[in-house]
Design an enzyme around this catalytic site. Structure first.
Site, PDB file in Angstrom:
ATOM      1  N   HIS A  77      13.477  59.928 -70.308  1.00  0.00           N
ATOM      2  CA  HIS A  77      12.150  60.547 -70.125  1.00  0.00           C
ATOM      3  C   HIS A  77      12.182  61.533 -68.944  1.00  0.00           C
ATOM      4  CE1 HIS A  77       7.751  60.716 -69.520  1.00  0.00           C
ATOM      5  NE2 HIS A  77       8.025  60.575 -68.234  1.00  0.00           N
ATOM      6  N   TYR A 104      -4.738  63.350 -70.127  1.00  0.00           N
ATOM      7  CA  TYR A 104      -4.937  62.340 -71.181  1.00  0.00           C
ATOM      8  C   TYR A 104      -4.497  60.976 -70.657  1.00  0.00           C
ATOM      9  CZ  TYR A 104       0.034  63.544 -72.155  1.00  0.00           C
ATOM     10  OH  TYR A 104       1.375  63.831 -72.058  1.00  0.00           O
ATOM     11  N   MET A 111      -2.900  57.093 -71.362  1.00  0.00           N
ATOM     12  CA  MET A 111      -1.946  56.475 -72.291  1.00  0.00           C
ATOM     13  C   MET A 111      -1.649  55.026 -71.961  1.00  0.00           C
ATOM     14  SD  MET A 111       1.807  58.046 -71.343  1.00  0.00           S
ATOM     15  CE  MET A 111       2.692  56.709 -72.131  1.00  0.00           C
ATOM     16  N   ASN A 112      -1.192  54.309 -72.967  1.00  0.00           N
ATOM     17  CA  ASN A 112      -0.705  52.930 -72.835  1.00  0.00           C
ATOM     18  C   ASN A 112       0.754  52.874 -73.253  1.00  0.00           C
ATOM     19  OD1 ASN A 112      -3.224  51.896 -72.186  1.00  0.00           O
ATOM     20  ND2 ASN A 112      -3.702  51.269 -74.284  1.00  0.00           N
TER      21      ASN A 112
HETATM   22  C1  VOV Z   1       6.567  67.244 -66.192  1.00  0.00           C
HETATM   23  C2  VOV Z   1       7.572  66.504 -66.249  1.00  0.00           C
HETATM   24  C3  VOV Z   1       7.760  65.035 -66.073  1.00  0.00           C
HETATM   25  C4  VOV Z   1       8.707  64.470 -65.272  1.00  0.00           C
HETATM   26  C5  VOV Z   1       9.732  65.195 -64.403  1.00  0.00           C
HETATM   27  C6  VOV Z   1       8.577  63.049 -65.381  1.00  0.00           C
HETATM   28  C7  VOV Z   1       9.418  62.128 -64.740  1.00  0.00           C
HETATM   29  C8  VOV Z   1       9.103  60.770 -64.677  1.00  0.00           C
HETATM   30  C9  VOV Z   1       9.887  59.805 -63.946  1.00  0.00           C
HETATM   31  C10 VOV Z   1      11.176  60.112 -63.215  1.00  0.00           C
HETATM   32  C11 VOV Z   1       9.241  58.598 -64.042  1.00  0.00           C
HETATM   33  C12 VOV Z   1       9.700  57.251 -63.453  1.00  0.00           C
HETATM   34  C13 VOV Z   1       9.522  57.181 -61.987  1.00  0.00           C
HETATM   35  C14 VOV Z   1       8.132  57.549 -61.551  1.00  0.00           C
HETATM   36  O1  VOV Z   1       7.993  58.702 -61.095  1.00  0.00           O
HETATM   37  O2  VOV Z   1       7.226  56.753 -61.718  1.00  0.00           O
HETATM   38  C15 VOV Z   1       8.057  58.824 -64.821  1.00  0.00           C
HETATM   39  C16 VOV Z   1       7.097  57.841 -65.087  1.00  0.00           C
HETATM   40  C17 VOV Z   1       6.102  58.035 -66.026  1.00  0.00           C
HETATM   41  N1  VOV Z   1       5.859  59.149 -66.785  1.00  0.00           N
HETATM   42 FE1  VOV Z   1       6.769  60.922 -66.630  1.00  0.00          FE
HETATM   43  N2  VOV Z   1       7.535  62.764 -66.240  1.00  0.00           N
HETATM   44  C18 VOV Z   1       7.025  63.948 -66.710  1.00  0.00           C
HETATM   45  C19 VOV Z   1       5.993  64.128 -67.637  1.00  0.00           C
HETATM   46  C20 VOV Z   1       5.362  63.051 -68.252  1.00  0.00           C
HETATM   47  C21 VOV Z   1       4.503  63.150 -69.401  1.00  0.00           C
HETATM   48  C22 VOV Z   1       4.177  64.423 -70.148  1.00  0.00           C
HETATM   49  C23 VOV Z   1       4.060  61.891 -69.701  1.00  0.00           C
HETATM   50  C24 VOV Z   1       3.207  61.484 -70.899  1.00  0.00           C
HETATM   51  C25 VOV Z   1       4.112  60.941 -72.005  1.00  0.00           C
HETATM   52  C26 VOV Z   1       4.011  61.685 -73.301  1.00  0.00           C
HETATM   53  O3  VOV Z   1       4.863  61.419 -74.192  1.00  0.00           O
HETATM   54  O4  VOV Z   1       3.119  62.510 -73.485  1.00  0.00           O
HETATM   55  C27 VOV Z   1       4.591  61.007 -68.713  1.00  0.00           C
HETATM   56  C28 VOV Z   1       4.285  59.662 -68.640  1.00  0.00           C
HETATM   57  C29 VOV Z   1       4.816  58.858 -67.635  1.00  0.00           C
HETATM   58  C30 VOV Z   1       4.364  57.510 -67.376  1.00  0.00           C
HETATM   59  C31 VOV Z   1       3.220  56.825 -68.102  1.00  0.00           C
HETATM   60  C32 VOV Z   1       5.149  57.000 -66.370  1.00  0.00           C
HETATM   61  C33 VOV Z   1       5.049  55.584 -65.766  1.00  0.00           C
HETATM   62  C34 VOV Z   1       5.817  54.693 -66.703  1.00  0.00           C
HETATM   63  C35 VOV Z   1       6.019  53.284 -66.256  1.00  0.00           C
HETATM   64  O5  VOV Z   1       6.287  52.457 -67.157  1.00  0.00           O
HETATM   65  O6  VOV Z   1       5.921  53.000 -65.059  1.00  0.00           O
HETATM   66  N3  VOV Z   1       5.413  61.724 -67.877  1.00  0.00           N
HETATM   67  N4  VOV Z   1       8.023  60.146 -65.230  1.00  0.00           N
END
Ligand code: VOV
Length: 248
Positions: free
Chosen positions: A171, A144, A146-147
């Site tokens: 997160h 999916y 997202m913003n």
């Molecule tokens: C499966 C697990 C999981 C894990 C371990 C995880 C971890 C992390 C870390 C440590 C970081 C930051 C460093 C990087 O790695 O960039 C991120 C970054 C990010 N994430 Fe995440 N995320 C997961 C999962 C995960 C999900 C399920 C979602 C959707 C959110 C939801 O509500 O549906 C998501 C979104 C994001 C996004 C859009 C970003 C970039 C944001 C920005 O502003 O730059 N993410 N994420």
């Protein structure tokens, strides 16, 4: 102006969603169908050779529901490579039994919210492997876009770096508790497609997508700042499973 997060980019990504023209497929004669299937199998073979050579990666999944019948997720070094793949596929006889229903263009992205200070991430083999990943061959995929919201008090882009870091840490902690159950590939699409990020999740147990996404809804960064597009959920396909799907 708030400090922009620094991002690292890896392979370009194309999520290519197609549906099957079942009427045309059923009406085609056996030899036509078999030629189309052979072409499809040879593409799947070529893509796995690219993956073995670490020049990219491709995941193939059927899609549950009416939004599409199947999808290819391709990761490659350049946008030209992605364009070449879709064009080559469009020229196959199998493609003439399909029609495109959706696509998403982005690039594998890591941001510096959790980066260790003073280290050069490009010297870290784990980071390189995350930027140019071999896509998991998990039983299920969930995709999916997202913003991050920009709306009055809920404007992600007006928050300080420290505020954003604190939220991203929370997160990351939730995400980490799904280690071994859900693997995420985050692709950035600012300037490339209609949303800011593509979220692609892989799991052997599809229920874990629901658990993870639901838990994240209560986390501030998603609860206050996330807007989502359409969700696509699917089942793993390889050559054999694709042939089964197409069997008449
Ligand atoms: C499966 C697990 C999981 C894990 C371990 C995880 C971890 C992390 C870390 C440590 C970081 C930051 C460093 C990087 O790695 O960039 C991120 C970054 C990010 N994430 Fe995440 N995320 C997961 C999962 C995960 C999900 C399920 C979602 C959707 C959110 C939801 O509500 O549906 C998501 C979104 C994001 C996004 C859009 C970003 C970039 C944001 C920005 O502003 O730059 N993410 N994420």
């Amino acid at each position: 102006m708030s400090e922009a997060a620094q991002t690292l980019e890896g392979w370009y990504a194309l999520h290519d969603f197609r549906s099957i023209d079942w009427t045309a497929w059923r009406l085609a004669d056996e030899s036509e169908r078999s030629r189309a299937l052979d072409e499809l199998q040879s593409f799947l073979q070529q893509w796995s050779t690219v993956e073995e050579n670490k020049e990219g990666s491709t995941a193939v999944y059927s899609i549950v529901g009416q939004k599409a019948d199947f999808m290819f997720m391709h990761l490659r070094e350049t946008l030209e490579d992605l364009n070449a793949i879709e064009t080559a596929f469009n020229k196959t006889s199998f493609a003439s039994f399909t029609y495109p229903v959706h696509s998403y263009v982005s690039i594998v992205e890591l941001s510096n919210y959790m980066a260790a200070p003073g280290s050069d991430p490009m010297q870290n083999p784990d980071i390189i492997a995350r930027l140019k990943p071999t896509l998991p061959k998990a039983s299920h995929i969930c995709f999916y876009p997202m913003n991050k919201r920009r709306d009055g008090q809920d404007n992600w882009y007006m928050l300080s770096m420290d505020e954003r870091k604190t939220m991203m840490r929370s997160h990351g902690m939730i995400g980490r508790s799904y280690a071994g159950k859900v693997k995420q590939i985050i692709t950035g699409s600012v300037g490339f497609d209609n949303w800011e990020w593509g979220v692609t999740l892989f799991a052997d147990d599809a229920l874990q997508f629901k658990k993870l996404i639901y838990e994240m809804r209560f986390d501030e960064v998603s609860a206050r700042f996330a807007d989502f597009g359409d969700f696509y959920i699917g089942n793993f396909l390889n050559g054999e499973k694709f042939a089964e799907l197409l069997a008449i």
